[in-house]
Design a protein around this motif. Structure first.
Motif, short mmCIF file in Angstrom:
data_model
loop_
_atom_site.label_atom_id
_atom_site.label_comp_id
_atom_site.label_asym_id
_atom_site.label_seq_id
_atom_site.Cartn_x
_atom_site.Cartn_y
_atom_site.Cartn_z
N LEU A 128 23.99 25.72 22.36
CA LEU A 128 22.59 25.96 22.00
C LEU A 128 22.48 25.97 20.49
CD1 LEU A 128 21.55 28.76 24.52
CD2 LEU A 128 20.73 26.41 24.48
N GLN A 129 21.66 25.08 19.95
CA GLN A 129 21.55 24.93 18.50
C GLN A 129 20.09 25.00 18.07
OE1 GLN A 129 23.56 21.26 17.49
NE2 GLN A 129 25.56 22.02 18.13
N TYR A 139 17.91 23.91 21.19
CA TYR A 139 18.20 22.57 21.68
C TYR A 139 19.62 22.53 22.25
CZ TYR A 139 14.25 21.66 18.60
OH TYR A 139 13.03 21.70 17.98
N LEU A 140 19.79 21.84 23.36
CA LEU A 140 21.14 21.54 23.81
C LEU A 140 21.73 20.53 22.85
CD1 LEU A 140 20.67 21.17 27.68
CD2 LEU A 140 21.53 23.14 26.43
N ARG A 141 22.96 20.78 22.42
CA ARG A 141 23.52 19.95 21.35
C ARG A 141 23.60 18.48 21.75
NH1 ARG A 141 29.56 22.48 21.51
NH2 ARG A 141 30.18 21.63 23.52
N ILE A 142 23.32 17.62 20.80
CA ILE A 142 23.52 16.18 21.00
C ILE A 142 24.88 15.76 20.43
CG2 ILE A 142 21.07 15.63 21.08
CD1 ILE A 142 21.19 14.83 18.16
N ALA A 143 25.44 16.61 19.58
CA ALA A 143 26.78 16.38 19.02
C ALA A 143 27.24 17.70 18.40
CB ALA A 143 26.76 15.28 17.97
N ASN A 144 28.55 17.81 18.20
CA ASN A 144 29.09 19.02 17.57
C ASN A 144 29.60 18.75 16.16
OD1 ASN A 144 31.09 17.44 18.69
ND2 ASN A 144 32.39 19.15 19.28
N ALA A 180 33.80 18.51 24.01
CA ALA A 180 32.47 19.11 24.01
C ALA A 180 31.56 18.46 25.05
CB ALA A 180 31.83 18.98 22.63
N LYS A 181 30.81 19.29 25.76
CA LYS A 181 29.70 18.81 26.57
C LYS A 181 28.51 18.58 25.65
CE LYS A 181 30.84 18.66 31.00
NZ LYS A 181 30.70 17.42 31.79
N ASP A 182 28.00 17.36 25.61
CA ASP A 182 26.83 17.03 24.82
C ASP A 182 25.71 16.58 25.76
OD1 ASP A 182 28.13 17.62 22.46
OD2 ASP A 182 28.77 15.56 22.11
N PHE A 183 24.47 16.63 25.25
CA PHE A 183 23.30 16.37 26.09
C PHE A 183 22.30 15.54 25.31
CE2 PHE A 183 25.29 20.40 26.93
CZ PHE A 183 25.42 20.45 28.30
N ARG A 184 21.88 14.42 25.89
CA ARG A 184 20.89 13.56 25.23
C ARG A 184 19.82 13.18 26.23
NH1 ARG A 184 25.00 10.12 21.18
NH2 ARG A 184 25.92 12.03 20.29
#
Length: 502
Positions: free
Chosen positions: A209-210, A233-238, A257-261
């Motif tokens: 969560l960012q 926002y759910l991260r799109i990248a770390n 990492a689990k990312d979300f787009r």
């Protein structure tokens, strides 16, 4: 909920089992000391080791023969035949467990535990002679039945993607070969982790969560934090968090990492996906190419003991070194145009002439990317580094040391698809702020994938970030390549799907 006829029959059997005083879902521990694969592989050589075995599994075949029965049970390692004789499992006067439970009330799909000894039948089949039988779970839904003939050919196979992806648990039961893809996925991840750990790199965790979705050009998923009353926002990248750690003094950090787009779905895209991102201080993108080559070669060897891997009609070779091609050269070769000095208007004209759909909000970087994607990338089957991108395409990347207008970036393309993205990381805070501001101009034009200014990240690199190289590798796409899987849904246990209506 309306039950089918078969579901109702199974529920009736469940009631009968309970009336007989047998618990269909017992709480007692059933100790397992063997598995099907080990028995089938080693019994002929080590017969003395299989005189007192205990094994559990799901009934997949059931053949009644008067006062005896044969069945096949499936555990996590495969299938094995069992032989059940009434007087063996019911040595006394009470034959209920065989006559009623085993013979009449069991179904394909039920999970049982058996004890006994291994023997070879007259037909040469390694089997378990059962001396003790326990019903561990009564199955209330009938499984789709896949029949295998005497030649080993499967019939009535379940291939419907809607069933396989939505009910992966059924897919894994009736198509056990599917399990191997996920076992190989774990081998791939463990191979990468070992490779990185042996170099002393530190595995870390960063926020999912960012407050600002940074580190990539993508549309985020938005949620709300009630206690703080702010959007998150759910991260799109770390990426930006890992680079903060480099600022903080770590020389090398990585994360699976689990990312979300919040973007489209197709056979290579799922809105939730896994990336491995690595950042190493005092390195550049040339060094990172060598590390990526070495890592992928190791993964192929760990999986297959060869660098050659099947991918559809192609055979990929991960033997180092990989081919290297500059982006503009790739476009010139396959699109027939030199875009290196074109303006945005000229690029739009090229897209129009070559029938490439583009949006009015796209700037130079995205237009060039669209041309490459449409005309060039599918030609790169063998592992190929496409390198040296225009600065407009790479807001987090360091300017090229010798070619004005370019940055030190590469993407690795294999079998016509991008697998990883890497830079010499931009560590000039003034240049980085200007790049973020250029992204905001694109956002004002309607580009909903443009990056947001991350002032805390800018503050971090103002303290000083050493020269650093970073890379992100898509684990799902890597698994597709290494397991010869045509769709990303085949390498995710539970791919995203529209909810069912029950």
């Amino acid at each position: 909920m309306e039950l089918s006829e078969q579901e109702q029959i199974r529920r009736n059997k469940l009631d009968e089992i309970r009336k007989l005083g047998v618990e269909p879902y017992p709480a007692e521990l059933f100790e397992v000391n063997a598995n099907s694969a080990d028995i089938l592989e080693n019994y002929e050589r080590d017969k003395l080791n299989y005189k007192n075995i205990s094994i559990a599994g799901r009934i997949m075949v059931l053949r009644q023969m008067g006062n005896a029965a044969f069945a096949e049970i499936q555990d996590a390692r495969g299938r094995i035949q069992i032989y059940v004789k009434r007087d063996e499992i019911c040595p006394g006067e009470d034959k209920t467990m065989f006559n009623s439970v085993f013979k009449k009330l069991l179904d394909i799909g039920d999970i049982v535990g058996v004890k006994g000894y291994v023997f070879t039948t007259n037909t040469g089949t390694i089997s378990i002679h059962v001396t003790s039988f326990t019903l561990l779970t009564k199955s209330l839904k009938p499984l789709p039945v896949v029949k295998v003939d005497s030649e080993g050919k499967a019939h009535d196979e379940v291939t419907d993607p809607e069933l396989r992806y939505r009910q992966r648990y059924v897919d894994l039961i009736i198509n056990p070969e599917v399990r191997n893809v996920f076992v190989q996925r774990t081998v791939i991840i463990n191979s990468m982790r070992t490779f990185l750990n042996e170099r002393g790199y530190l595995e870390v965790e960063t926020p999912i969560l960012q407050s600002i979705p940074g580190g990539a050009a993508a549309r985020p998923f938005v949620t709300h934090h009630n206690a703080l009353d702010i959007p998150l926002y759910l991260r799109i990248a770390n990426e930006l968090y890992l680079k903060r750690l480099i600022v903080g003094g770590f020389d090398a950090v990585y994360e699976f990492a689990k990312d979300f787009r919040n973007e489209g779905m197709d056979r290579t895209h799922n809105p939730e996906f896994t990336q491995m991102e690595l950042y190493v201080a005092y390195k550049d993108y040339e060094w990172m190419m060598g590390l990526v080559e070495e890592m992928l070669e190791k993964i192929a060897m760990d999986l297959y003991s060869t660098t050659k891997v099947a991918a559809g009609e192609n055979t990929l070779d991960f033997h180092r070194p990989f081919k290297r091609v500059r982006l503009f050269d790739a476009i010139k070769e396959h699109a027939g145009v030199d875009v290196s000095n074109m303006t945005e208007e000229e690029l739009r004209k090229v897209c129009q002439e070559q029938k490439i759909d583009v949006a009015p909000s796209m700037g130079k970087g995205k237009l060039i990317d669209e041309i490459f994607s449409a005309k060039a990338q599918h030609h790169y089957i063998q592992p190929t580094f496409i390198m040296d991108y225009p600065v407009e395409m790479s807001p987090l990347c360091k300017k090229h040391r010798s070619i004005p207008g370019l940055v030190e970036r590469f993407e690795l393309f294999i079998n016509g698809k991008e697998l990883c993205n890497a830079y010499s990381e931009l560590n000039d805070p003034i240049d980085q702020r200007a790049r973020f501001e250029d992204q905001m101009k694109l956002a004002e034009r309607g580009d909903d994938e443009a990056m947001t200014i991350d002032n805390d990240f800018l503050r971090a690199i103002e303290y000083g970030m050493p020269p650093t190289s970073g890379v992100g590798i898509g684990i799902d796409r890597l698994t597709m390549l290494m397991t010869n899987s045509a769709s990303i849904q085949d390498v995710l246990f539970f791919p995203q799907m529209r909810p069912e209506k029950f």
